[in-house]
Enzyme design. Sequence first.
Site, PDB file in Angstrom:
ATOM      1  N   GLY A   1     -13.953  -6.237   4.093  1.00  0.00           N
ATOM      2  CA  GLY A   1     -12.573  -7.247   4.060  1.00  0.00           C
ATOM      3  C   GLY A   1     -12.313  -7.906   5.315  1.00  0.00           C
ATOM      4  O   GLY A   1     -12.921  -7.675   6.506  1.00  0.00           O
TER       5      GLY A   1
ATOM      6  N   SER B   1      -7.373  -7.235   8.132  1.00  0.00           N
ATOM      7  CA  SER B   1      -8.382  -6.178   8.302  1.00  0.00           C
ATOM      8  C   SER B   1      -8.877  -7.275  10.725  1.00  0.00           C
ATOM      9  O   SER B   1      -8.658  -6.786  10.876  1.00  0.00           O
ATOM     10  CB  SER B   1      -9.762  -7.332   7.831  1.00  0.00           C
ATOM     11  OG  SER B   1      -9.515  -6.428   7.053  1.00  0.00           O
TER      12      SER B   1
ATOM     13  N   GLN C   1       4.626  -6.262   9.249  1.00  0.00           N
ATOM     14  CA  GLN C   1       3.991  -7.047   8.207  1.00  0.00           C
ATOM     15  C   GLN C   1       4.412  -6.681   7.029  1.00  0.00           C
ATOM     16  O   GLN C   1       4.928  -7.732   5.703  1.00  0.00           O
ATOM     17  CB  GLN C   1       2.921  -6.176   7.828  1.00  0.00           C
ATOM     18  CG  GLN C   1       2.076  -6.870   6.980  1.00  0.00           C
ATOM     19  CD  GLN C   1       0.562  -6.579   6.748  1.00  0.00           C
ATOM     20  OE1 GLN C   1       0.357  -5.173   7.126  1.00  0.00           O
ATOM     21  NE2 GLN C   1      -0.507  -6.981   5.793  1.00  0.00           N
TER      22      GLN C   1
ATOM     23  N   CYS D   1       1.124  -1.304   0.218  1.00  0.00           N
ATOM     24  CA  CYS D   1       0.097   0.049   0.106  1.00  0.00           C
ATOM     25  C   CYS D   1       0.718   0.952   0.065  1.00  0.00           C
ATOM     26  O   CYS D   1       0.141   2.663  -0.280  1.00  0.00           O
ATOM     27  CB  CYS D   1      -0.824  -0.234   1.348  1.00  0.00           C
ATOM     28  SG  CYS D   1       0.136  -0.020   2.850  1.00  0.00           S
TER      29      CYS D   1
ATOM     30  N   ARG E   1       4.453   1.608  -1.515  1.00  0.00           N
ATOM     31  CA  ARG E   1       5.696   0.863  -2.500  1.00  0.00           C
ATOM     32  C   ARG E   1       5.274   0.675  -3.412  1.00  0.00           C
ATOM     33  O   ARG E   1       3.904  -0.844  -3.359  1.00  0.00           O
ATOM     34  CB  ARG E   1       6.802   1.097  -1.706  1.00  0.00           C
ATOM     35  CG  ARG E   1       7.173  -0.715  -1.129  1.00  0.00           C
ATOM     36  CD  ARG E   1       7.828  -0.865  -0.401  1.00  0.00           C
ATOM     37  NE  ARG E   1       7.633  -0.058   0.900  1.00  0.00           N
ATOM     38  CZ  ARG E   1       8.571   0.954   1.494  1.00  0.00           C
ATOM     39  NH1 ARG E   1       9.925   1.620   0.527  1.00  0.00           N
ATOM     40  NH2 ARG E   1       8.459   1.412   3.029  1.00  0.00           N
TER      41      ARG E   1
ATOM     42  N   GLN F   1       6.326  -9.595   3.742  1.00  0.00           N
ATOM     43  CA  GLN F   1       5.790  -8.931   2.062  1.00  0.00           C
ATOM     44  C   GLN F   1       7.036  -8.722   0.909  1.00  0.00           C
ATOM     45  O   GLN F   1       6.562 -10.056   0.321  1.00  0.00           O
ATOM     46  CB  GLN F   1       5.147  -7.221   1.538  1.00  0.00           C
ATOM     47  CG  GLN F   1       3.413  -6.855   2.657  1.00  0.00           C
ATOM     48  CD  GLN F   1       3.233  -6.152   2.996  1.00  0.00           C
ATOM     49  OE1 GLN F   1       4.415  -5.106   3.414  1.00  0.00           O
ATOM     50  NE2 GLN F   1       1.907  -5.747   2.495  1.00  0.00           N
TER      51      GLN F   1
ATOM     52  N   GLY G   1      -8.812  -9.760   5.416  1.00  0.00           N
ATOM     53  CA  GLY G   1      -8.084 -10.147   5.206  1.00  0.00           C
ATOM     54  C   GLY G   1      -6.814  -9.917   6.504  1.00  0.00           C
ATOM     55  O   GLY G   1      -7.441  -9.525   7.404  1.00  0.00           O
ATOM     56  N   LYS G   2      -5.242 -10.700   6.176  1.00  0.00           N
ATOM     57  CA  LYS G   2      -4.661 -10.250   7.695  1.00  0.00           C
ATOM     58  C   LYS G   2      -4.603  -8.304   8.010  1.00  0.00           C
ATOM     59  O   LYS G   2      -4.872  -8.548   9.264  1.00  0.00           O
ATOM     60  CB  LYS G   2      -3.443 -10.267   6.864  1.00  0.00           C
ATOM     61  CG  LYS G   2      -1.954  -9.852   8.859  1.00  0.00           C
ATOM     62  CD  LYS G   2      -0.599 -10.720   7.884  1.00  0.00           C
ATOM     63  CE  LYS G   2       0.424  -9.921   8.961  1.00  0.00           C
ATOM     64  NZ  LYS G   2       1.870 -10.667   8.740  1.00  0.00           N
TER      65      LYS G   2
ATOM     66  N   GLU H   1       7.580  -1.368  11.420  1.00  0.00           N
ATOM     67  CA  GLU H   1       6.354  -1.892  11.017  1.00  0.00           C
ATOM     68  C   GLU H   1       6.669  -3.459  10.989  1.00  0.00           C
ATOM     69  O   GLU H   1       7.810  -3.667   9.886  1.00  0.00           O
ATOM     70  CB  GLU H   1       5.622  -1.422   9.873  1.00  0.00           C
ATOM     71  CG  GLU H   1       4.731  -1.916   9.713  1.00  0.00           C
ATOM     72  CD  GLU H   1       4.396  -2.195   7.484  1.00  0.00           C
ATOM     73  OE1 GLU H   1       3.365  -2.722   6.618  1.00  0.00           O
ATOM     74  OE2 GLU H   1       5.349  -1.492   6.653  1.00  0.00           O
TER      75      GLU H   1
END
Length: 428
Positions: A189, A194, A116, A50, A52, A120, A191-192, A114
């Site tokens: 939504g 959410s 997450q 979201c 980059r 990714q 997903g992760k 962060e």
Amino acid sequence: MNIAVIGLSHKTAPVEVREKLSIPEPQVEAAIASLRSCSHVEEVAILSTCNRLELYCVLSEVDRGVQEVVEILAERSKLPLEALRHHLFVLLRQDAVMHLMRVAAGLDSLVLGEGQILSQVKNAYKLGQDYKGIARILNRLLKQAITAGKRVRTETSIGTGAVSISSAAVELAQLKVPDLSPCRVAIVGAGKMSRLLVQHLLSKGATQISIVNRSLERAEELARRFPDAKLNLHPLPSMMSTIAASDLVFTSTSATEPILDRAKLEAILPEHRSLMLFDISVPRNIASDVNELPGVQAFDVDDLKEVVAQNHESRRKMAIEAEALLDEEAEAFEAWLQSLDTVSTIDSLRRKVETIRTQELEKALSRLGSEFAEKHQETIEALTRGIVNKILHDPMVQLRAQQDIEARQQAMQTLQVLFNLETADSAA
């Protein structure tokens, strides 16, 4: 070969530009194929989040390779080249390596530390492997970056606490509405992101949470993670009625077009009805025209900077500690990369010595007679191999260990002249 990263991020481009460049996972295979078809792109991995879009490339020629990649991005985004270039950054060799290390460690994220982003990067590595985008160099670089990200999370405290886009969105909501307990909250939504929204909303006191998702099975799977919370689950056709009954709405879906706009909200909301919308998706799930409705406020990922600024200073000192670890990982990769320069010379030397060994062995065995040769060939073969390996061991170790690029090049040239070697590079 030249390592480069070409891309844009929350630091260089607003969300309305980033969403034009976003590459959803189902499109990654075609994007890798398109980039690999470029004359000067040897390897490529795609990191699209979201905040980059970054293309990690191995280029046979820097200027032409970068130009090819930028032209593909311009074509994909439908942005004029000059407008796109204004938002892009290009980093080469050591700068590109260190940038990926920092990204994997969460030091380049909107929310410093962060967690997450590491998953990714892992996914970008997996997709690069699956779709034949990465080979020897990017394979090693991405593995080293993942190791670096893990080290930063285990050896420093930068990842402790709520550090994610989802947590920042919930904190922003609490800045706007200090008491979340009476609020009716809808999350679109499952997903992760959410799941993290639910986790942080519950920790902030929210009790009335509805989940809207295309797949009820996935919504039920999310709800099972929070057995003590009474989450209300709704199918996608119920989205507008659920939103109409909510005070706060969070959207986090993989839709490539807005799922909410002014017309849809106007059809369900009474005049001057108060509603706050928090969109943490890129491409955005909520069209910007919803802000034209009285009483409606919409926030996107770029609006999270208000919250992030509060946390940044406390994490800055932890980031300095993390940078030292990343330097170690970057140096380890650089040492490996430099050692590749010696491969062709070492291979050529070993081939030449092995040719001499086998020729002289055959001569010796023929002189000894067939009976003796058959009986002792294995022993003599092992003897000659052992001698060759011991003679070559020190030169190879020293050549690989040489850190000074100029000295290593000189050593390789000396070997090539002394042994009259023809390397793969010179043969080409």
